[in-house]
Design a protein around this motif. Structure first.
Motif, PDB file in Angstrom:
ATOM      1  N   ALA A   1       0.833  -1.201   0.000  1.00 34.41           N
ATOM      2  CA  ALA A   1       0.000   0.000   0.000  1.00 34.41           C
ATOM      3  C   ALA A   1       0.864   1.247   0.000  1.00 34.41           C
ATOM      4  O   ALA A   1       1.984   1.235   0.509  1.00 34.41           O
ATOM      5  N   CYS A   2       0.319   2.298  -0.589  1.00 33.60           N
ATOM      6  CA  CYS A   2       0.893   3.631  -0.454  1.00 33.60           C
ATOM      7  C   CYS A   2      -0.172   4.449   0.284  1.00 33.60           C
ATOM      8  O   CYS A   2      -1.335   4.474  -0.118  1.00 33.60           O
ATOM      9  N   VAL A   3       0.226   5.091   1.398  1.00 30.02           N
ATOM     10  CA  VAL A   3      -0.716   5.717   2.319  1.00 30.02           C
ATOM     11  C   VAL A   3      -0.445   7.221   2.360  1.00 30.02           C
ATOM     12  O   VAL A   3       0.692   7.632   2.564  1.00 30.02           O
ATOM     13  N   GLU A   4      -1.487   8.032   2.150  1.00 32.61           N
ATOM     14  CA  GLU A   4      -1.315   9.489   2.106  1.00 32.61           C
ATOM     15  C   GLU A   4      -2.335  10.153   3.037  1.00 32.61           C
ATOM     16  O   GLU A   4      -3.538   9.906   2.926  1.00 32.61           O
ATOM     17  N   VAL A   5      -1.857  10.990   3.948  1.00 32.47           N
ATOM     18  CA  VAL A   5      -2.749  11.609   4.929  1.00 32.47           C
ATOM     19  C   VAL A   5      -3.669  12.668   4.293  1.00 32.47           C
ATOM     20  O   VAL A   5      -4.791  12.874   4.740  1.00 32.47           O
ATOM     21  N   MET A   6      -3.197  13.296   3.212  1.00 28.78           N
ATOM     22  CA  MET A   6      -4.007  14.333   2.566  1.00 28.78           C
ATOM     23  C   MET A   6      -5.050  13.680   1.652  1.00 28.78           C
ATOM     24  O   MET A   6      -4.894  12.540   1.242  1.00 28.78           O
ATOM     25  N   PRO A   7      -6.102  14.429   1.307  1.00 21.90           N
ATOM     26  CA  PRO A   7      -7.124  13.858   0.413  1.00 21.90           C
ATOM     27  C   PRO A   7      -6.666  13.804  -1.046  1.00 21.90           C
ATOM     28  O   PRO A   7      -7.390  13.284  -1.901  1.00 21.90           O
ATOM     29  N   HIS A   8      -5.482  14.356  -1.352  1.00 25.11           N
ATOM     30  CA  HIS A   8      -4.968  14.308  -2.722  1.00 25.11           C
ATOM     31  C   HIS A   8      -3.518  13.834  -2.693  1.00 25.11           C
ATOM     32  O   HIS A   8      -2.822  14.023  -1.695  1.00 25.11           O
ATOM     33  N   PRO A   9      -3.038  13.206  -3.796  1.00 25.68           N
ATOM     34  CA  PRO A   9      -1.667  12.698  -3.817  1.00 25.68           C
ATOM     35  C   PRO A   9      -0.644  13.830  -3.744  1.00 25.68           C
ATOM     36  O   PRO A   9      -0.895  14.930  -4.241  1.00 25.68           O
ATOM     37  N   GLY A  10       0.512  13.553  -3.120  1.00 26.19           N
ATOM     38  CA  GLY A  10       1.564  14.561  -3.019  1.00 26.19           C
ATOM     39  C   GLY A  10       2.399  14.661  -4.283  1.00 26.19           C
ATOM     40  O   GLY A  10       2.927  15.711  -4.605  1.00 26.19           O
ATOM     41  N   GLY A  11       2.521  13.544  -5.006  1.00 25.98           N
ATOM     42  CA  GLY A  11       3.397  13.520  -6.178  1.00 25.98           C
ATOM     43  C   GLY A  11       2.648  13.857  -7.459  1.00 25.98           C
ATOM     44  O   GLY A  11       1.450  14.138  -7.451  1.00 25.98           O
ATOM     45  N   LEU A  12       3.387  13.815  -8.551  1.00 28.59           N
ATOM     46  CA  LEU A  12       2.824  14.143  -9.858  1.00 28.59           C
ATOM     47  C   LEU A  12       1.849  13.061 -10.311  1.00 28.59           C
ATOM     48  O   LEU A  12       2.040  11.879 -10.032  1.00 28.59           O
ATOM     49  N   ASN A  13       0.813  13.477 -11.038  1.00 31.94           N
ATOM     50  CA  ASN A  13      -0.167  12.539 -11.585  1.00 31.94           C
ATOM     51  C   ASN A  13       0.480  11.436 -12.406  1.00 31.94           C
ATOM     52  O   ASN A  13       0.081  10.283 -12.347  1.00 31.94           O
ATOM     53  N   ARG A  14       1.493  11.810 -13.187  1.00 26.22           N
ATOM     54  CA  ARG A  14       2.129  10.823 -14.052  1.00 26.22           C
ATOM     55  C   ARG A  14       2.757   9.697 -13.224  1.00 26.22           C
ATOM     56  O   ARG A  14       2.817   8.562 -13.652  1.00 26.22           O
ATOM     57  N   ASN A  15       3.230  10.038 -12.016  1.00 18.87           N
ATOM     58  CA  ASN A  15       3.833   9.010 -11.176  1.00 18.87           C
ATOM     59  C   ASN A  15       2.790   8.127 -10.496  1.00 18.87           C
ATOM     60  O   ASN A  15       3.053   6.963 -10.212  1.00 18.87           O
ATOM     61  N   ILE A  16       1.598   8.675 -10.249  1.00 20.75           N
ATOM     62  CA  ILE A  16       0.498   7.830  -9.763  1.00 20.75           C
ATOM     63  C   ILE A  16       0.201   6.773 -10.829  1.00 20.75           C
ATOM     64  O   ILE A  16       0.045   5.591 -10.548  1.00 20.75           O
ATOM     65  N   VAL A  17       0.154   7.211 -12.087  1.00 20.84           N
ATOM     66  CA  VAL A  17      -0.178   6.303 -13.186  1.00 20.84           C
ATOM     67  C   VAL A  17       0.921   5.268 -13.400  1.00 20.84           C
ATOM     68  O   VAL A  17       0.677   4.057 -13.357  1.00 20.84           O
ATOM     69  N   GLN A  18       2.162   5.730 -13.586  1.00 16.11           N
ATOM     70  CA  GLN A  18       3.197   4.802 -14.044  1.00 16.11           C
ATOM     71  C   GLN A  18       3.925   4.086 -12.906  1.00 16.11           C
ATOM     72  O   GLN A  18       4.676   3.151 -13.165  1.00 16.11           O
ATOM     73  N   CYS A  19       3.719   4.506 -11.652  1.00 14.74           N
ATOM     74  CA  CYS A  19       4.378   3.816 -10.542  1.00 14.74           C
ATOM     75  C   CYS A  19       3.404   3.000  -9.697  1.00 14.74           C
ATOM     76  O   CYS A  19       3.767   1.967  -9.178  1.00 14.74           O
ATOM     77  N   LEU A  20       2.177   3.479  -9.531  1.00 15.92           N
ATOM     78  CA  LEU A  20       1.194   2.724  -8.745  1.00 15.92           C
ATOM     79  C   LEU A  20       0.241   1.954  -9.643  1.00 15.92           C
ATOM     80  O   LEU A  20       0.140   0.731  -9.571  1.00 15.92           O
ATOM     81  N   ASN A  21      -0.474   2.650 -10.527  1.00 14.19           N
ATOM     82  CA  ASN A  21      -1.505   1.994 -11.335  1.00 14.19           C
ATOM     83  C   ASN A  21      -0.933   0.892 -12.219  1.00 14.19           C
ATOM     84  O   ASN A  21      -1.530  -0.178 -12.343  1.00 14.19           O
ATOM     85  N   ASP A  22       0.239   1.132 -12.828  1.00 15.24           N
ATOM     86  CA  ASP A  22       0.853   0.129 -13.701  1.00 15.24           C
ATOM     87  C   ASP A  22       1.097  -1.179 -12.951  1.00 15.24           C
ATOM     88  O   ASP A  22       1.113  -2.247 -13.555  1.00 15.24           O
ATOM     89  N   TYR A  23       1.322  -1.098 -11.649  1.00 15.78           N
ATOM     90  CA  TYR A  23       1.667  -2.291 -10.860  1.00 15.78           C
ATOM     91  C   TYR A  23       0.565  -2.668  -9.873  1.00 15.78           C
ATOM     92  O   TYR A  23       0.786  -3.449  -8.962  1.00 15.78           O
ATOM     93  N   GLU A  24      -0.595  -2.059 -10.041  1.00 16.14           N
ATOM     94  CA  GLU A  24      -1.771  -2.350  -9.207  1.00 16.14           C
ATOM     95  C   GLU A  24      -1.462  -2.233  -7.717  1.00 16.14           C
ATOM     96  O   GLU A  24      -1.808  -3.090  -6.910  1.00 16.14           O
ATOM     97  N   ILE A  25      -0.755  -1.149  -7.355  1.00 15.80           N
ATOM     98  CA  ILE A  25      -0.467  -0.876  -5.946  1.00 15.80           C
ATOM     99  C   ILE A  25      -1.544   0.084  -5.435  1.00 15.80           C
ATOM    100  O   ILE A  25      -1.727   1.162  -5.999  1.00 15.80           O
TER     101      ILE A  25
END
Lengths: 422, 120
Positions: A181-205
């Motif tokens: 899991a990747c856990v974020e206290v804020m209601p929005h991700p801290g990093g760039l959208n592209r990294n949500i896609v290619q680092c989490l979504n690509d690997y189903e994290i």
């Protein structure tokens, strides 16, 4: 010998500043780096995505650093690696300890502070629980995996969705670990959208927004991490606990500019940036001492660090070759509605050539926004943005003609288009 | 109509791709975004970056990347293909480390020069 310029730090900021100062005509430049080689954090950022602005192509971190190291090697800039700067005095004396050169005090007509930043640790955010092995900052894990050849764990939870955390989620996965899991206290991700896609979504994290780590369990090694949902005040909600069986917790919870030397020299600091207060040319409160890159304020992209640092290098060259800043009025740049900081904090219009870039971040994300610059209540410039977000640094260019007309202070604010300033 | 976030650059445009009408892309800010939107639905690809074991180098790992994007389905397999390989420093920037990764036609190349370890 008195150097024309002494650059402290051989990462992307120091490299670009030294190269630009050399090209601007300074001949006696010393660059000091505490690591065994130049390049700084780029050497461990083996992923791609760097350089789209500066080089107009996509490079990995080592490739980006390599280009500047190559460029620097063609200049006469003197480089000392394995050398730690211990102190900077207001008289621009720099005390350093080198593996080969021993203790030295060097004097310089100008100094550029390019020390970068370091990561916030568990202690800085106060996570409850035991204190076992297996808790790393994401950057430390990155160095272990990418440079030293160690895998820090097999089953991993990541706290914080900053870019380094996202990048490490992918990296640990590709090296055979399971990222739970990747856990974020804020209601929005801290990093760039592209990294949500290619680092989490690509690997189903899975990404858990509005969640945080509320307990760490394990005696010698991390055994479990407890994650809870938080309310709108970021307080954990009892009864929402999820327990992850894991051996590793990576922290990607923010960066702190590394300004011990700056403070030691008595340079005026800004509590909002955790960097020095700077003028339009990145000069600090001590004339002839400049600062750039992540030690001045944390940037999203190395390309922006490069641009800012080249500016600092040119400014140091002007200081040495043409003399200090011209006297005259000083405009204070104030943060208005929805703006958390600005760089620079002061502008001397008489020293601005054509325009002055002002960097800032918003506090809250928004769509269809307007950036408003006022001088003592009178609007002097407006800029439109499709969207703004705290994770994306904004930049506006203020023309000299407007700055010459302004008096006292400038206030930068961001609001919804068509709204009214408060 | 499919919605995607463009990963070509840090801007992260929100793309709309019309997969029933020739993959027409809207919401992009540049031509690279239009190309990404189409490729992502037809044959998604990624550049793979990883490291390879390195003997006698300044560091025990040397960073590498594929010299072109490989199909997304091959990401993990491509990274695993490096597992059994050991290179010996010095390594040149751009030196080919592994050819034709998993039959993709792409090669892993070194992304830095890795000097030999200084003699003790």
């Amino acid at each position: 010998m008195v150097y024309d310029l002494l650059v402290i730090g051989g990462g992307p900021a120091g490299l670009a500043a030294a190269c630009a100062a050399w090209e601007s005509g300074l001949k006696h430049i010393l660059l000091v780096e505490r690591d065994r080689e130049l390049g700084g954090i780029l050497n461990q950022c083996i992923h791609n995505g760097f350089g789209l602005h500066h080089f107009h192509e996509e490079l990995t971190g080592p490739e980006y650093a390599g280009r500047f190291i190559e460029q620097l090697s063609k200049t006469g800039v003197e480089v000392r690696t394995d050398t730690m700067v211990l102190a900077l005095t207001p008289e621009r004396e720099v005390h350093m300890m080198g593996a080969k050169t021993g203790y030295r005090v060097e004097r310089a007509k100008s100094v550029i502070l390019a020390m970068g930043c370091r990561e916030r640790t568990r202690g800085a955010i106060g996570i409850p629980g035991t204190r076992p092995a297996g808790i790393f900052t994401a950057g430390a894990a990155q160095r272990y995996v990418n440079m030293e050849g160690f895998l820090p764990g097999r089953r991993v939870v990541i706290l914080g969705s900053g870019d380094i955390g996202l990048i490490m989620a992918r990296r640990m996965t590709l090296e055979g670990a399971k990222v739970l899991a990747c856990v974020e206290v804020m209601p929005h991700p801290g990093g760039l959208n592209r990294n949500i896609v290619q680092c989490l979504n690509d690997y189903e994290i899975p990404l858990y927004l509005s969640h945080t780590v509320t307990d760490i369990r394990g005696r010698d090694r991390v055994e479990q991490v407890v994650v809870s949902k938080v309310d709108e005040h970021r307080n954990p909600i009892p009864g929402t606990e999820m327990v992850f069986d894991c051996d590793t917790l990576l922290l990607s919870v923010g960066l702190i500019p590394e300004n011990e030397l700056t403070r030691m020299a008595g340079i005026e600091m800004d509590r909002r940036t955790n960097g020095a207060v700077v003028y339009e040319n990145l000069e600090t409160s001590i004339p002839g001492v400049f600062t750039c890159g992540n030690v001045a304020h944390v940037h999203d992209l190395v390309d922006y660090v490069t641009a800012e640092s080249e500016e600092a290098g040119r400014a140091a060259a002007r200081y040495v070759l043409e003399g200090g800043a011209k006297g005259g009025p000083v405009l204070e740049v104030k943060t208005g509605e929805n703006v958390s900081y600005t760089v620079p904090q002061h502008i001397r219009p008489q020293n601005v050539e054509n325009r002055c870039n002002v960097f800032f971040r918003v506090r809250e994300a928004g769509q269809e926004s307007e950036i408003l610059v006022e001088s003592e209540g009178t609007p002097i410039a407006r800029f439109a943005r499709d969207h703004v977000a705290p994770g994306e640094m904004e930049c506006i260019a203020l023309p000299k003609v407007l700055l010459d007309k302004a008096a006292g202070s400038l206030t930068v604010s961001v609001r919804a288009k068509g709204g009214t300033a408060q | 109509m499919k919605e995607l976030i463009c990963i070509v650059c840090p801007r992260g445009c929100h793309l709309h791709v019309d997969d029933e009408n020739g993959y027409a892309v809207s919401g992009n800010s540049c031509p690279r975004g239009a190309a990404y939107g189409k490729t992502e639905l037809i044959n998604p690809t990624r550049t793979v970056t990883s490291t390879v074991r390195c003997e006698n180098g300044l560091y025990p790992r040397c960073p590498v990347k594929t010299d072109r994007a490989v199909p997304k389905a091959l990401l993990r397999e491509a990274a695993r293909a490096l597992d059994g390989i050991t290179v010996k420093a010095p390594i040149k920037l751009g030196q080919v480390i592994l050819e034709d990764v998993c039959g993709s036609g792409a090669s892993f190349i070194a992304t830095r020069a890795m000097p030999a370890k200084a003699p003790a």
